[in-house]
Scaffold this motif. Structure first.
Motif, mmCIF file in Angstrom:
data_model
loop_
_atom_site.group_PDB
_atom_site.id
_atom_site.type_symbol
_atom_site.label_atom_id
_atom_site.label_comp_id
_atom_site.label_asym_id
_atom_site.label_seq_id
_atom_site.Cartn_x
_atom_site.Cartn_y
_atom_site.Cartn_z
ATOM 1 N N ASP A 105 -13.930 -51.541 -17.844
ATOM 2 C CA ASP A 105 -14.397 -52.265 -16.659
ATOM 3 C C ASP A 105 -14.291 -51.403 -15.410
ATOM 4 N N ALA A 106 -14.798 -50.184 -15.508
ATOM 5 C CA ALA A 106 -14.801 -49.284 -14.356
ATOM 6 C C ALA A 106 -16.179 -49.312 -13.699
ATOM 7 N N ARG A 107 -16.183 -49.023 -12.410
ATOM 8 C CA ARG A 107 -17.425 -49.070 -11.639
ATOM 9 C C ARG A 107 -17.445 -47.891 -10.675
ATOM 10 N N ILE A 108 -18.472 -47.077 -10.770
ATOM 11 C CA ILE A 108 -18.638 -45.939 -9.870
ATOM 12 C C ILE A 108 -19.855 -46.217 -8.999
ATOM 13 N N THR A 109 -19.669 -46.176 -7.695
ATOM 14 C CA THR A 109 -20.749 -46.405 -6.738
ATOM 15 C C THR A 109 -21.081 -45.081 -6.058
ATOM 16 N N LEU A 110 -22.281 -44.585 -6.296
ATOM 17 C CA LEU A 110 -22.738 -43.341 -5.678
ATOM 18 C C LEU A 110 -23.585 -43.707 -4.468
ATOM 19 N N LEU A 111 -23.000 -43.565 -3.273
ATOM 20 C CA LEU A 111 -23.735 -43.884 -2.052
ATOM 21 C C LEU A 111 -24.849 -42.864 -1.828
ATOM 22 N N GLN A 112 -25.953 -43.338 -1.232
ATOM 23 C CA GLN A 112 -27.104 -42.486 -0.970
ATOM 24 C C GLN A 112 -27.298 -42.323 0.532
ATOM 25 N N ALA A 113 -27.972 -41.243 0.881
ATOM 26 C CA ALA A 113 -28.234 -40.972 2.296
ATOM 27 C C ALA A 113 -29.267 -41.960 2.833
ATOM 28 N N ASP A 114 -29.298 -42.068 4.166
ATOM 29 C CA ASP A 114 -30.282 -42.891 4.876
ATOM 30 C C ASP A 114 -30.235 -44.352 4.448
#
Length: 624
Positions: free
Chosen positions: A171-180
């Protein structure tokens, strides 16, 4: 993929270090948490805050449990880490001697938020100027150099060195934020487990199940066995079986083995691919901080959209975001963003490539994609019974893409081509062509409309069904002869030769000159074809041969008939009914014949008058 694995496995290791420090100090929970946090910060620079409970459980197993733990890494721009529950299983007896023997580690409800990369965001192909694109490529080169210099290759060293018998993440969650402020990429890890982590080169089985949220959802199922040489910082991938679904029309199955350099993020792999009916094998080298980033040699039995993954992770992400599920009408923007992010060299051979609606066999491609310029030095194969040999370059470095291509095909079977286009088999025979073309545009339709250059077309044994040019001419000749045709002439045209020079420009194909030879007729003319609507018009002048009477006695010709050019006008739309394309302008022919007859009579009568005048001027003795 290596970067994601570093986040999945490497970052939580700081939590493991915290557990190692906590276990021997099981006296005062608050005191030991504070001491352990200080020790971890001193060793790694990371600040750890335990918001939940910390304690030792003795049943059903001896384990240290930490709840709601937050990790703040020292450098700015690093991921934010939070774990709901950390359980560290230990052996009971070594605790009495002050030693820690970890048998298993479980991480539940792990959340990692990764800030947007400092690499410039993907440029919108309709918004950036050429100067801005130049700065974009320079910034990407600089970012790659800086990333190479600051790369931390030892991300896997700590867990391996702990010699943990079992590592479990769920139950892991990785959030890769994006530019703009673009939508983030969400990676959900359903489970990750590894057995017997070590740095001594012993095999380590690994199982991973994850999903990438989006439309469509991408699922990855991986089972692998690897070993790590701690001194050499090298991972040996002994066996890996993966299945990726959602990214391609059918699930992509991959088998791989090879070596990975953890310090420099390089991987040299041998691959076996399967996707539906596609089978393939080859080699792939990935170098995260070098160019080409991906260098592949593949042999496939069938071309599959999965090959788009060879463009690299950045390009694949950009392409996924740009494409939809709707039908492509040709007006959608070209995937220039993905091309600008690709850094690939590939040598690909394909037994059978289906590029709708055409099928190419024995296809060989050699390509290089770098900073928006895709160069295909080799494009060879067999298509519709003929041979293709071409080169092409698509330059997407500028705000408007530039296309340059040259090549030839020989012996293309026109019947096979029409069958592929779902058109009526109105044309049979072979065609060959060579070309040198350029174009510019932002969409596929713009590239077609912008084509400039010349195509030389030659044919052999061409037969046009449903339209008999000789029959049409014979009908008019019979009218001139005031006779009726005796034979049923075929409604088809057999060309002995058919050649054309095709000049492309302004969305049109100019056919000039256009030459054709039939058994008893020679055609000369020119024409135009609209590339968008496929509407055409061609104007011919036909010269009739004396052997036309062999077709039908009513078609016999004389000097008057063979001395004039017979106008034939053809117009219509490709894919229409050929029987309605062409007609003979009989009115113009009759006018020409009448004019010729008048001139002949004038000459004849004028000749008689001249003879009479000569007779009158001669002396009588000469006349006698």
């Amino acid at each position: 993929m290596l970067r994601i694995l570093a986040y999945i496995i490497g970052i939580p290791l700081l939590l493991l270090l915290l557990a190692v420090v906590l276990v021997p100090l099981l006296v005062d929970e608050q005191r030991l948490v504070t001491m352990a946090a200080d020790a971890v910060e001193e060793r790694s620079g990371a600040r750890i805050t335990v918001h939940g409970d910390a304690g030792l459980a003795l049943f059903p197993r001896v384990a240290l449990n930490l709840g709601d733990t937050e990790v703040n890494l020292p450098d700015p721009g690093q991921p934010e880490i939070r774990v709901g529950t950390l359980a560290v299983e230990v052996r009971l007896w070594p605790l009495f001697t002050g030693e820690v023997a970890i048998t298993g580690i479980e991480l539940n409800n792990l959340e990692i938020t990764v800030p947007a990369a400092e690499v410039p965001a993907t440029p919108e192909n309709r918004s950036l100027t050429d100067a801005e694109l130049d700065r974009f490529f320079e910034a990407r080169r600089r970012a790659r150099r800086e990333a190479a210099e600051s790369a931390a290759g030892g991300a896997l060293a700590l867990p391996m060195a702990l010699n943990i018998q079992r590592l479990q993440i769920s139950d892991a969650r990785i959030t890769l934020l994006q530019a703009d402020d673009a939508e983030p990429v969400i990676i959900e890890i359903e489970s990750l487990s590894a057995q017997g982590l070590n740095l001594d080169g012993e095999p380590v089985p690994l199982s991973l199940r994850l999903r990438v949220a989006g439309e469509p959802v991408v699922l990855l199922d991986l089972d692998a066995t690897f070993s790590v040489d701690g001194e050499q910082q090298q991972l040996m991938l002994r066996e890996a079986d993966a299945e990726l679904s959602g990214a391609t029309p059918q699930p992509l199955q991959l088998q791989a083995n090879g070596t990975v350099d953890l310090e420099t993020r390089k991987a040299d792999l041998e691959l076996v691919l399967r996707s539906g009916d596609m089978r393939g094998d080859g080699t792939l080298r990935y170098a995260g901080f070098e160019s080409p980033q991906i260098d592949a040699t593949l042999q496939l039995n069938l071309l599959d959209p999965a090959l788009l993954l060879l463009a690299g992770p950045d390009a694949a992400t950009a392409e996924t975001e740009k494409t939809g599920n709707g039908a492509d009408t040709g007006d959608a923007p070209l995937p220039l963003d993905a091309l600008r992010l690709a850094d690939t060299r590939a040598d690909i051979t394909v037994d059978r490539a289906v590029i709708e609606p055409h099928t190419i066999t024995d296809l060989h491609l050699q390509l290089r994609a770098l900073e928006g310029v895709v160069t295909l030095d080799t494009i060879t194969g067999a298509v519709h019974g003929g041979q293709l040999d071409a080169t092409a370059t698509l330059n997407a470095r500028r705000s408007i893409a530039q296309l340059d291509t040259r090549g030839e095909f020989k012996g293309l079977d026109t019947a096979q081509l029409l069958a592929a286009l779902d058109a009526d088999p109105v044309l049979t025979g072979n065609a060959s062509a060579n070309w040198e073309l350029t174009s510019a545009g932002r969409t596929r339709n713009e590239l077609v409309q912008g084509l400039l250059g010349e195509v030389q077309l030659t044919t052999a044994d061409i037969v046009l069904q449903q339209m008999g040019i000789e029959r049409m001419l014979c009908e008019v000749v019979a009218q001139v002869n005031q006779e009726s045709l005796q034979a049923q002439l075929p409604a088809r045209t057999e060309f002995e030769t058919l050649t054309a020079t095709i000049k492309l420009g302004e969305g049109e194909a100019l056919l000039a000159p256009l030459r054709a030879e039939l058994a008893h007729v020679a055609l000369r003319g020119d024409g135009r074809l609209d590339l968008a609507t496929t509407e055409f018009r061609a104007d011919f002048r036909a010269q009739l041969g004396s052997g036309l009477a062999e077709v039908d006695p009513a078609c016999r010709v004389n000097e008057r008939i063979t001395s004039i050019a017979w106008p034939v006008v053809c117009k219509g739309e490709l894919g229409g009914e050929p029987g309605e394309w062409c007609r003979v302008d009989s009115r113009e022919i009759l006018q020409a014949l009448a004019k010729g007859e008048l001139e002949r009579q004038v000459k004849k009568e004028g000749g008689k008058l001249l003879q009479k005048l000569l007779d009158r001027t001669q002396p009588k003795e000469e006349q006698q």
